[in-house]
Enzyme design. Structure first.
Site, PDB file in Angstrom:
ATOM      1  N   CYS A 427      -5.870  -6.284 -11.197  1.00  9.22           N
ATOM      2  CA  CYS A 427      -6.061  -6.473 -12.573  1.00  9.22           C
ATOM      3  C   CYS A 427      -7.657  -6.783 -12.806  1.00  9.22           C
ATOM      4  O   CYS A 427      -7.977  -6.255 -13.937  1.00  9.22           O
ATOM      5  CB  CYS A 427      -5.561  -7.823 -12.999  1.00  9.22           C
ATOM      6  SG  CYS A 427      -5.631  -9.148 -11.686  1.00  9.22           S
ATOM      7  N   ARG A 456      -4.406  -8.404   2.003  1.00  5.54           N
ATOM      8  CA  ARG A 456      -4.191  -9.789   1.621  1.00  5.54           C
ATOM      9  C   ARG A 456      -4.150 -10.401   3.097  1.00  5.54           C
ATOM     10  O   ARG A 456      -3.331  -9.873   3.910  1.00  5.54           O
ATOM     11  CB  ARG A 456      -3.068 -10.160   0.790  1.00  5.54           C
ATOM     12  CG  ARG A 456      -3.347  -9.817  -0.641  1.00  5.54           C
ATOM     13  CD  ARG A 456      -1.846 -10.221  -1.604  1.00  5.54           C
ATOM     14  NE  ARG A 456      -2.034  -9.540  -2.624  1.00  5.54           N
ATOM     15  CZ  ARG A 456      -1.170  -9.597  -3.583  1.00  5.54           C
ATOM     16  NH1 ARG A 456      -0.096 -10.073  -3.547  1.00  5.54           N
ATOM     17  NH2 ARG A 456      -1.284  -9.165  -4.983  1.00  5.54           N
ATOM     18  N   GLN A 474       1.540  -1.839  -4.701  1.00  5.47           N
ATOM     19  CA  GLN A 474       2.371  -2.148  -5.635  1.00  5.47           C
ATOM     20  C   GLN A 474       2.611  -0.999  -6.920  1.00  5.47           C
ATOM     21  O   GLN A 474       1.757  -0.153  -7.058  1.00  5.47           O
ATOM     22  CB  GLN A 474       1.990  -3.545  -6.180  1.00  5.47           C
ATOM     23  CG  GLN A 474       2.202  -4.406  -5.185  1.00  5.47           C
ATOM     24  CD  GLN A 474       1.817  -5.715  -5.934  1.00  5.47           C
ATOM     25  OE1 GLN A 474       2.274  -6.779  -5.641  1.00  5.47           O
ATOM     26  NE2 GLN A 474       0.750  -5.867  -6.959  1.00  5.47           N
ATOM     27  N   ASP A 476       1.867  -1.446  -9.579  1.00  2.00           N
ATOM     28  CA  ASP A 476       1.202  -2.319 -10.570  1.00  2.00           C
ATOM     29  C   ASP A 476       0.844  -1.942 -12.053  1.00  2.00           C
ATOM     30  O   ASP A 476       0.184  -0.705 -11.857  1.00  2.00           O
ATOM     31  CB  ASP A 476       0.085  -2.709  -9.818  1.00  2.00           C
ATOM     32  CG  ASP A 476      -0.560  -4.031 -10.083  1.00  2.00           C
ATOM     33  OD1 ASP A 476       0.001  -4.754 -11.010  1.00  2.00           O
ATOM     34  OD2 ASP A 476      -1.566  -4.669  -9.421  1.00  2.00           O
ATOM     35  N   HIS A 478      -0.795  -3.013 -15.784  1.00  4.21           N
ATOM     36  CA  HIS A 478      -1.175  -3.988 -16.973  1.00  4.21           C
ATOM     37  C   HIS A 478      -1.417  -3.463 -18.266  1.00  4.21           C
ATOM     38  O   HIS A 478      -1.885  -2.358 -18.451  1.00  4.21           O
ATOM     39  CB  HIS A 478      -2.702  -4.321 -16.458  1.00  4.21           C
ATOM     40  CG  HIS A 478      -2.791  -4.973 -15.186  1.00  4.21           C
ATOM     41  ND1 HIS A 478      -3.157  -4.441 -13.802  1.00  4.21           N
ATOM     42  CD2 HIS A 478      -2.457  -6.331 -15.122  1.00  4.21           C
ATOM     43  CE1 HIS A 478      -2.824  -5.359 -13.017  1.00  4.21           C
ATOM     44  NE2 HIS A 478      -2.634  -6.264 -13.463  1.00  4.21           N
ATOM     45  N   LYS A 557       5.138 -16.954 -17.274  1.00  6.64           N
ATOM     46  CA  LYS A 557       5.399 -15.758 -16.932  1.00  6.64           C
ATOM     47  C   LYS A 557       6.971 -15.567 -16.758  1.00  6.64           C
ATOM     48  O   LYS A 557       7.633 -16.721 -16.944  1.00  6.64           O
ATOM     49  CB  LYS A 557       5.072 -15.688 -15.396  1.00  6.64           C
ATOM     50  CG  LYS A 557       5.349 -16.697 -14.384  1.00  6.64           C
ATOM     51  CD  LYS A 557       4.876 -16.631 -13.092  1.00  6.64           C
ATOM     52  CE  LYS A 557       5.333 -17.666 -11.952  1.00  6.64           C
ATOM     53  NZ  LYS A 557       5.210 -17.440 -10.504  1.00  6.64           N
ATOM     54  N   HIS A 610       0.751  -8.499 -17.098  1.00  2.00           N
ATOM     55  CA  HIS A 610       0.832  -8.148 -15.799  1.00  2.00           C
ATOM     56  C   HIS A 610       2.162  -7.679 -15.561  1.00  2.00           C
ATOM     57  O   HIS A 610       3.446  -8.534 -15.979  1.00  2.00           O
ATOM     58  CB  HIS A 610       0.358  -9.227 -14.673  1.00  2.00           C
ATOM     59  CG  HIS A 610      -0.907  -9.948 -15.099  1.00  2.00           C
ATOM     60  ND1 HIS A 610      -1.884  -9.298 -14.315  1.00  2.00           N
ATOM     61  CD2 HIS A 610      -1.553 -10.741 -15.976  1.00  2.00           C
ATOM     62  CE1 HIS A 610      -3.156  -9.861 -14.560  1.00  2.00           C
ATOM     63  NE2 HIS A 610      -2.598 -10.829 -15.758  1.00  2.00           N
TER      64      HIS A 610
END
Length: 744
Positions: A427, A456, A474, A476, A478, A557, A610
């Site tokens: 992000c 990570r 991912q 992912d 946005h 969320k 997200h």
């Protein structure tokens, strides 16, 4: 995804739960007892029989028992007598207890208990319930009402009942561990599928599977005794005295309990443990108890702290449930993605790069097919894919706020006297893309997708196959949008995840997580965001629940939990509203020219959504492997077709068939080994090829193949002969349909 909370789920949800669940918030260092407190008691020496000494095993129980047990009990009984005297002096006045259905019962303050009310309703209810809620607080069934109250009851089939039941069972395991090892207990919380207890062992001894039967024997003895769970409120000062032998409890007491305050301990048999409960009435409620496994861990999950031993168990109020659960574990073991990954040559791990999978050709086929699925949908749904760097200066993470919240879980590198870090989420880099030039309202919503590699720094002890790794990707995304576009965009994501999960055959449920205590931003902004998400959820038509206070620190969320073939639940997809990152990066878009005619442009701040559906592709692959049990649907299968010639004479035709399949975009292999026909077929079946094609004289002459369908038992000996061109056409159509059924 960007969620710090999502990525901080590491190891055992219990480490950030409240004191009544684990008493194990990972803050504070080990604190020594004051010099004027009783010195730490050394575990009693074990007297072994000759047989025990020869086998290196411990006896069932330590003889004599560790001194700290009698010390604790003596102090507990003295304080309990005083506490009972105080309760006896409370005024006994009439009170009204309101049940869930609105009906009422009469009782007496400080005498009537939830169990009293349950027995008045029916004996079967009293026998079945595990715990109660009084005025919306979990409450021991034997604890008296203190005034007019509302009450609810929960049995084992409820989330509240399960957690309390397994929490109480953890205390039984703790008692067995103290009696068997003479250990120092640390934390013993319930989990989603049972419970565990962590302990420091005498002389650094490790738990062995050979110990399990002894622990179970002691636990079953405690259960047979129907030991009551006794609650006692104790001051911090007395707690430090009571647990002066245990430096781990001292740390928890000092770090979690403010000076001048109190919390509770619970006793069952000889065990007295720091805990705010609540618990089942007595150990006799546990009808089936089993120790499952053991592992090592660190105190409070911190690798800088002492290494501990952890013992896991499970229990049930019915022996039949235990039998069913053990069958479930047996089936789960057969479906274990690590086992299937080895058998089908999908992936492996190496000690030189822990937590990072080596994807073999077959596993890469699955990985790429999942990415292709998402990319095909992105094109239809207006997403644009970007590629961002893997490493950034720490200034980026300081701006985003992740450095403050997540620095210890990032891989940082010193480069020319500056600190850089491998990205753990995408992000912040997407914010840089948005800000790279002026943006107009006409560009919104902008749906930005990224399959970038993320890293990570998970603890080595937490790494588990593909489900918890250090290197992953991912799906992912946005979405940058205006306030007015939020509800529409959320609805679009709901449709997206419904489509994707439908392809896999998953059912799912939705949960709205609202403002946490440590939220950033204005309360009005949060309220508006939660209102918009609520409206989108209501409009979706899907059933949903609310999870108060569990939102990310930067926005509310929606968590999406899927259920697999074994009815296990996984949280993969997430939808999060973020007002903080656009503010931190000062993101703006051009609205319109000012109507006042002063020539100044007007700007507004976008909202950031997200969104992930697969989540980690590694973790989703593990879930799908176990969901399908290695029997992949044709479109996702890395083992679609195996061609087997009946003899050497037909090797060339078998290879021709394989190549024709390959040229059509299918994954096909030909077994040209020296094995017998029966052995080749058996090997293909064990590897779970979707279709096995047998070719011999008849098939060669007809330019055809004999088809055996993995999932059709009637075709396992001799299948249907189909023209080669026709079967290729059918296979391609089956692949493109993404059907779950293996049928042409």
């Amino acid at each position: 995804m960007a969620s710090v909370e999502e990525v901080k789920e590491i190891s055992q949800k219990v480490q950030d739960v409240k004191l009544n669940e684990a008493l194990a918030s990972p803050d504070g260092a080990t604190t020594k007892a004051n010099d004027n407190k009783p010195k730490e008691q050394k575990p009693a020496k074990v007297k072994k029989s000759k047989k025990d000494a020869a086998e290196g095993a411990l006896p069932l129980e330590m003889t004599p028992a560790p001194e700290y047990i009698s010390y604790r009990i003596k102090m507990f009984e003295e304080l309990k007598a005083q506490y009972d005297s105080d309760i006896a002096s409370k005024p006994r006045v009439p009170i009204t207890i309101t049940l869930k259905d609105g009906s009422t019962k009469q009782g007496t303050a400080w005498e009537t208990t939830p169990m009293t009310i349950a027995r008045e309703i029916s004996k079967s209810l009293a026998d079945r319930i595990i715990i109660s809620k009084v005025n919306n607080l979990l409450w021991d069934l034997g604890r008296p009402f203190e005034g007019d109250s509302s009450v609810e009851f929960f049995d084992f089939d409820t989330p509240e009942g399960k957690r309390v039941f397994w929490h109480s069972s953890a205390h039984v395991l703790g008692e067995a561990s103290e009696r068997h090892y003479g250990c120092h207990l640390c934390v013993g919380p319930p989990t989603d599928s049972g419970f565990f207890y962590e302990m420091s062992m005498p002389d650094g001894r490790a738990v062995s599977q050979n110990d399990f039967s002894s622990l179970e024997t002691i636990a079953k003895s405690a259960i047979k005794e129907r030991q009551p769970f006794e609650r006692l409120l104790v001051s911090k000062e007395d707690l430090l005295k009571m647990f002066s032998h245990n430096k781990y409890k001292q740390t928890i007491i000092n770090s979690k309990i403010p000076d001048g305050t109190s919390t509770t301990v619970y006793r069952c048999g000889p065990l007295i443990d720091l805990c705010v409960g609540p618990h089942v009435p007595n150990t006799g409620r546990i009808k089936a108890f089993k120790v499952l496994k053991n592992s090592s861990s660190y105190f409070l999950g911190d690798a800088n702290n002492d290494s501990l031993q952890r013992v896991y168990g499970v229990s049930f109020p019915d022996s039949k449930q235990m039998t069913e659960y053990l069958k479930f574990l047996e089936e789960a073991a057969k479906r274990d993605h690590r086992k299937i990954g080895r058998e089908q040559d999908l992936f492996f791990f190496h000690e030189l790069s822990p937590g990072s999978a080596f994807w073999l050709p077959r596993g890469t086929r699955i990985y790429n097919t999942l990415l292709e699925l998402m990319r095909s949908e992105y094109r239809k749904r207006g997403y644009e894919e970007v590629i961002t760097p893997n490493m950034f200066n720490s200034q980026l993470w300081e701006t985003s706020g992740h450095w403050q919240h997540y620095k210890d879980d990032m891989f940082s590198i010193s480069v020319e006297k500056e600190t850089f870090a491998l990205k753990p989420m995408n992000c912040p880099s997407h914010c840089l893309i948005f800000k790279s030039r002026e943006r107009s309202y006409r560009e919104l919503p902008w749906r930005m997708a990224d399959f970038g590699v993320l890293h990570r720094n998970e603890y080595s002890g937490a790494l588990t196959g593909l489900t918890r790794v250090r290197r992953f990707q991912q799906d992912d995304t946005h979405i940058f949008c205006t306030q007015d576009q939020i509800e529409q965009e959320i609805s679009g994501v709901f449709d997206f995840l419904k489509h994707i999960y439908g392809i896999f055959g998953f059912t799912f449920k939705l949960e709205l997580s609202t403002r946490p205590e440590n939220y950033l931003g204005e309360l009005e902004t949060w309220n508006d965001a939660e209102t918009k998400l609520t409206a989108a959820l209501n409009k979706s038509g899907f059933p949903w629940d609310i999870n108060p206070g569990d939102g990310a620190f930067y926005g509310p969320k929606i968590d999406i939990t899927i259920s697999d073939a074994l009815k296990r639940q996984y949280q993969c997809a997430t939808i999060q509203l973020d007002y903080q990152l656009p503010q931190r990066f000062d993101l703006l878009y051009h609205v319109a020219t000012s109507e006042e005619g002063d020539g100044k442009d007007q700007y507004a701040r976008p909202v950031m959504i997200h969104r992930a559906i697969l989540g980690s592709v590694e973790r989703m692959t593990a879930i799908l492997t176990e969901h399908f049990g290695g029997k992949w649907p044709f479109w996702l299968s890395p083992l679609q077709v195996l061609v087997i010639p009946v003899g050497v004479k037909y090797f060339d035709y078998a290879e021709e068939v394989r190549k024709a399949m390959f040229d059509a975009g299918l994954y096909a292999d030909a077994d040209l080994s020296g094995n017998t026909l029966q052995k080749k077929v058996r090997n293909g079946q064990l590897q779970q090829y979707n279709f096995i094609l047998i070719v011999g004289e008849e098939e060669l002459n007809a330019r055809a193949v004999n088809v055996r369908n993995r999932d059709d038992v009637t075709q396992q000996k001799k299948g249907e002969m189909i023209a080669l061109s026709d079967v290729i056409e059918k296979f391609v159509a089956l692949k493109e349909s993404r059907a779950l059924v293996n049928q042409i």
